[in-house]
Design a protein around this motif. Structure first.
Motif, PDB file in Angstrom:
ATOM      1  N   GLN A  76      37.564  36.990  54.040  1.00 19.37           N
ATOM      2  CA  GLN A  76      37.681  35.422  54.739  1.00 19.37           C
ATOM      3  C   GLN A  76      36.663  34.730  54.720  1.00 19.37           C
ATOM      4  O   GLN A  76      36.107  34.120  55.181  1.00 19.37           O
ATOM      5  N   THR A  77      34.817  35.596  54.790  1.00 15.03           N
ATOM      6  CA  THR A  77      34.016  34.389  54.608  1.00 15.03           C
ATOM      7  C   THR A  77      33.691  33.952  52.534  1.00 15.03           C
ATOM      8  O   THR A  77      32.521  33.144  52.629  1.00 15.03           O
ATOM      9  N   ARG A  78      34.880  34.427  52.545  1.00 15.69           N
ATOM     10  CA  ARG A  78      34.895  34.095  50.318  1.00 15.69           C
ATOM     11  C   ARG A  78      33.942  35.508  50.028  1.00 15.69           C
ATOM     12  O   ARG A  78      33.715  34.648  48.538  1.00 15.69           O
ATOM     13  N   LYS A  79      33.287  36.139  50.079  1.00 14.24           N
ATOM     14  CA  LYS A  79      32.333  36.478  49.179  1.00 14.24           C
ATOM     15  C   LYS A  79      33.505  38.356  48.516  1.00 14.24           C
ATOM     16  O   LYS A  79      34.201  38.489  49.430  1.00 14.24           O
ATOM     17  N   VAL A  80      33.284  37.853  47.782  1.00 16.00           N
ATOM     18  CA  VAL A  80      33.903  38.603  46.601  1.00 16.00           C
ATOM     19  C   VAL A  80      33.753  39.826  45.553  1.00 16.00           C
ATOM     20  O   VAL A  80      31.947  39.592  45.787  1.00 16.00           O
ATOM     21  N   TRP A  81      34.059  40.747  45.482  1.00 15.96           N
ATOM     22  CA  TRP A  81      33.903  42.247  44.173  1.00 15.96           C
ATOM     23  C   TRP A  81      35.442  41.990  43.454  1.00 15.96           C
ATOM     24  O   TRP A  81      36.128  41.697  44.025  1.00 15.96           O
ATOM     25  N   SER A  82      34.975  43.652  43.256  1.00 17.52           N
ATOM     26  CA  SER A  82      35.496  43.782  42.461  1.00 17.52           C
ATOM     27  C   SER A  82      35.497  45.485  42.462  1.00 17.52           C
ATOM     28  O   SER A  82      34.911  46.090  42.567  1.00 17.52           O
ATOM     29  N   GLU A  83      36.684  45.831  41.809  1.00 20.57           N
ATOM     30  CA  GLU A  83      36.996  47.262  41.250  1.00 20.57           C
ATOM     31  C   GLU A  83      37.497  47.118  39.935  1.00 20.57           C
ATOM     32  O   GLU A  83      38.632  46.959  39.890  1.00 20.57           O
ATOM     33  N   GLN A  84      36.942  48.573  39.235  1.00 19.56           N
ATOM     34  CA  GLN A  84      37.928  48.961  37.810  1.00 19.56           C
ATOM     35  C   GLN A  84      39.471  49.665  38.478  1.00 19.56           C
ATOM     36  O   GLN A  84      39.725  51.102  39.775  1.00 19.56           O
ATOM     37  N   VAL A  85      40.544  49.092  37.503  1.00 21.21           N
ATOM     38  CA  VAL A  85      41.905  49.873  37.766  1.00 21.21           C
ATOM     39  C   VAL A  85      41.735  50.494  36.694  1.00 21.21           C
ATOM     40  O   VAL A  85      41.561  49.868  35.559  1.00 21.21           O
ATOM     41  N   SER A 123      56.041  46.327  55.761  1.00 24.05           N
ATOM     42  CA  SER A 123      56.531  45.255  55.351  1.00 24.05           C
ATOM     43  C   SER A 123      57.046  44.317  56.906  1.00 24.05           C
ATOM     44  O   SER A 123      57.860  43.233  56.451  1.00 24.05           O
ATOM     45  N   ASN A 124      55.823  44.270  57.294  1.00 25.44           N
ATOM     46  CA  ASN A 124      55.682  43.133  58.145  1.00 25.44           C
ATOM     47  C   ASN A 124      54.155  42.022  58.002  1.00 25.44           C
ATOM     48  O   ASN A 124      53.801  41.450  57.860  1.00 25.44           O
ATOM     49  N   ALA A 125      53.513  42.839  56.202  1.00 20.53           N
ATOM     50  CA  ALA A 125      52.379  42.268  55.993  1.00 20.53           C
ATOM     51  C   ALA A 125      52.847  40.541  55.496  1.00 20.53           C
ATOM     52  O   ALA A 125      52.086  39.571  56.489  1.00 20.53           O
ATOM     53  N   GLY A 126      53.677  40.651  54.580  1.00 23.03           N
ATOM     54  CA  GLY A 126      54.046  38.753  54.845  1.00 23.03           C
ATOM     55  C   GLY A 126      52.865  38.128  53.667  1.00 23.03           C
ATOM     56  O   GLY A 126      52.274  39.459  53.550  1.00 23.03           O
ATOM     57  N   HIS A 127      53.457  37.007  52.771  1.00 28.64           N
ATOM     58  CA  HIS A 127      52.705  37.032  51.588  1.00 28.64           C
ATOM     59  C   HIS A 127      51.698  35.484  51.965  1.00 28.64           C
ATOM     60  O   HIS A 127      52.633  34.628  52.201  1.00 28.64           O
ATOM     61  N   ASN A 128      50.777  35.277  52.530  1.00 30.43           N
ATOM     62  CA  ASN A 128      50.330  33.652  52.233  1.00 30.43           C
ATOM     63  C   ASN A 128      49.498  33.874  50.590  1.00 30.43           C
ATOM     64  O   ASN A 128      48.434  34.259  50.850  1.00 30.43           O
ATOM     65  N   TYR A 129      50.014  32.720  49.837  1.00 32.25           N
ATOM     66  CA  TYR A 129      49.779  32.195  48.670  1.00 32.25           C
ATOM     67  C   TYR A 129      49.611  30.752  48.581  1.00 32.25           C
ATOM     68  O   TYR A 129      48.585  30.473  48.228  1.00 32.25           O
ATOM     69  N   GLN A 130      50.038  30.131  50.186  1.00 32.62           N
ATOM     70  CA  GLN A 130      49.247  29.187  49.786  1.00 32.62           C
ATOM     71  C   GLN A 130      47.733  28.371  49.697  1.00 32.62           C
ATOM     72  O   GLN A 130      47.145  27.799  49.209  1.00 32.62           O
ATOM     73  N   VAL A 131      46.964  29.699  50.551  1.00 26.89           N
ATOM     74  CA  VAL A 131      45.208  29.032  51.090  1.00 26.89           C
ATOM     75  C   VAL A 131      44.069  29.664  50.102  1.00 26.89           C
ATOM     76  O   VAL A 131      43.809  29.580  49.239  1.00 26.89           O
ATOM     77  N   ILE A 132      45.184  30.357  48.908  1.00 24.88           N
ATOM     78  CA  ILE A 132      44.975  31.156  47.668  1.00 24.88           C
ATOM     79  C   ILE A 132      45.250  29.263  46.437  1.00 24.88           C
ATOM     80  O   ILE A 132      44.460  29.285  45.872  1.00 24.88           O
ATOM     81  N   LEU A 133      46.122  29.590  46.413  1.00 22.77           N
ATOM     82  CA  LEU A 133      46.966  27.910  45.447  1.00 22.77           C
ATOM     83  C   LEU A 133      45.697  27.067  46.235  1.00 22.77           C
ATOM     84  O   LEU A 133      45.481  26.462  45.340  1.00 22.77           O
ATOM     85  N   GLU A 134      45.502  27.160  47.282  1.00 20.39           N
ATOM     86  CA  GLU A 134      44.241  25.111  48.086  1.00 20.39           C
ATOM     87  C   GLU A 134      42.791  25.537  47.434  1.00 20.39           C
ATOM     88  O   GLU A 134      42.044  25.138  47.030  1.00 20.39           O
ATOM     89  N   ASN A 135      42.321  26.844  48.139  1.00 23.95           N
ATOM     90  CA  ASN A 135      41.016  27.009  47.435  1.00 23.95           C
ATOM     91  C   ASN A 135      40.933  27.639  46.891  1.00 23.95           C
ATOM     92  O   ASN A 135      39.769  27.959  46.386  1.00 23.95           O
ATOM     93  N   GLY A 136      41.962  28.487  45.937  1.00 24.06           N
ATOM     94  CA  GLY A 136      41.061  29.561  45.012  1.00 24.06           C
ATOM     95  C   GLY A 136      40.661  30.239  45.813  1.00 24.06           C
ATOM     96  O   GLY A 136      40.222  30.740  46.428  1.00 24.06           O
ATOM     97  N   PHE A 137      40.482  31.466  44.572  1.00 29.58           N
ATOM     98  CA  PHE A 137      38.437  32.736  44.662  1.00 29.58           C
ATOM     99  C   PHE A 137      37.478  31.959  44.764  1.00 29.58           C
ATOM    100  O   PHE A 137      37.794  31.339  43.826  1.00 29.58           O
ATOM    101  N   SER A 138      36.757  33.116  45.307  1.00 27.17           N
ATOM    102  CA  SER A 138      34.853  32.113  44.878  1.00 27.17           C
ATOM    103  C   SER A 138      34.156  32.717  43.427  1.00 27.17           C
ATOM    104  O   SER A 138      33.027  32.010  43.641  1.00 27.17           O
ATOM    105  N   ALA A 139      35.522  33.059  42.896  1.00 26.02           N
ATOM    106  CA  ALA A 139      34.529  34.094  41.494  1.00 26.02           C
ATOM    107  C   ALA A 139      35.900  34.154  40.727  1.00 26.02           C
ATOM    108  O   ALA A 139      37.081  34.251  41.099  1.00 26.02           O
ATOM    109  N   SER A 140      35.853  34.046  39.151  1.00 28.87           N
ATOM    110  CA  SER A 140      37.523  34.577  38.087  1.00 28.87           C
ATOM    111  C   SER A 140      36.133  34.964  37.854  1.00 28.87           C
ATOM    112  O   SER A 140      34.999  35.090  36.985  1.00 28.87           O
ATOM    113  N   LEU A 141      37.739  35.810  36.654  1.00 29.13           N
ATOM    114  CA  LEU A 141      37.026  37.087  36.363  1.00 29.13           C
ATOM    115  C   LEU A 141      37.027  36.429  34.355  1.00 29.13           C
ATOM    116  O   LEU A 141      38.433  35.854  34.454  1.00 29.13           O
TER     117      LEU A 141
END
Ligand code: PAN
Ligand code: ZN
Length: 187
Positions: free
Chosen positions: A116-125, A157-175
């Motif tokens: 939530q502080t917009r810090k980004v990291w990634s893991e190999q899948v 099953s009570n997680a819910g999905h918030n896509y809106q905040v990502i659509l508005e602000n994006g991630f702070s880094a792109s791959l």
């Protein structure tokens, strides 16, 4: 003798497919991910019908049920929009307390996470990789290989999905693919 107490599993999870009752499948095309990729020009030049990924989910309880679980398999096709790899939309869980497990089945990818502080990291899948996504962490997966990437997920099953905040602000880094290798580029 036939033991009447032994039932066949009502669900089958074979490689990257899920078969059984309460299984729902949804397809995501480029048109469904409008505004997600950085390179708008490259996006506009591609067919909106291009299939990016499909999700097959077992949803045995009503959405919002506390204590229930959902299970899903996501298959992401290989490709790029400009230099950016095909990826899922990405979301925070609406209920920020809810975490999730992802694990790699086939192909090569990156799980991109942002707190939530917009810090980004990634893991190999990769086949056999296991990823714990804590609550309050946005998540998306990119396919960095030349073949289908599939991974499984399990979330409350009570997680819910918030896509809106990502659509508005994006991630702070792109791959992005830079000289043939994936790099997380801060924006
Ligand atoms: C996953 C995702 C799935 C598709 O099941 O929903 O990979 O990604 P988007 O939902 O971001 O399009 C999950 O994280 N469930 O919570
Ligand atoms: Zn999730």
């Amino acid at each position: 003798m036939n033991d009447k107490r032994i039932y066949e599993s009502p669900l089958l999870f074979i490689k990257d497919s899920l078969i059984g009752e309460n299984v729902k499948r949804s397809l995501k095309t480029l048109a469904d991910l409008q505004g997600v990729f950085r390179n708008c020009e490259a996006y506009e030049q591609m067919s909106p019908d291009t299939l990016l990924y499909e999700v097959t989910c077992h949803m045995p309880v009503e959405e919002g049920t506390i204590g229930g679980l959902y299970f899903g398999i996501t298959k992401i096709y290989p490709g790029k929009v400009g230099g950016e790899y095909f990826m899922t939309k990405g979301h925070f869980h609406t209920n920020m307390d809810c975490g999730e497990y992802y694990w790699g089945i086939e192909g090569e990818g990156r799980l991109i996470m942002m707190d939530q502080t917009r810090k980004v990291w990634s893991e190999q899948v990769f086949p056999g990789s296991l990823h714990y996504i804590p609550g309050g962490v946005a998540h998306r997966v990119a396919n960095i290989g030349n073949s289908v990437l599939s991974f499984a997920a399990c979330w409350p099953s009570n997680a819910g999905h918030n896509y809106q905040v990502i659509l508005e602000n994006g991630f702070s880094a792109s791959l992005q693919c830079v000289n043939g290798t994936p790099q997380l580029i801060e924006i």
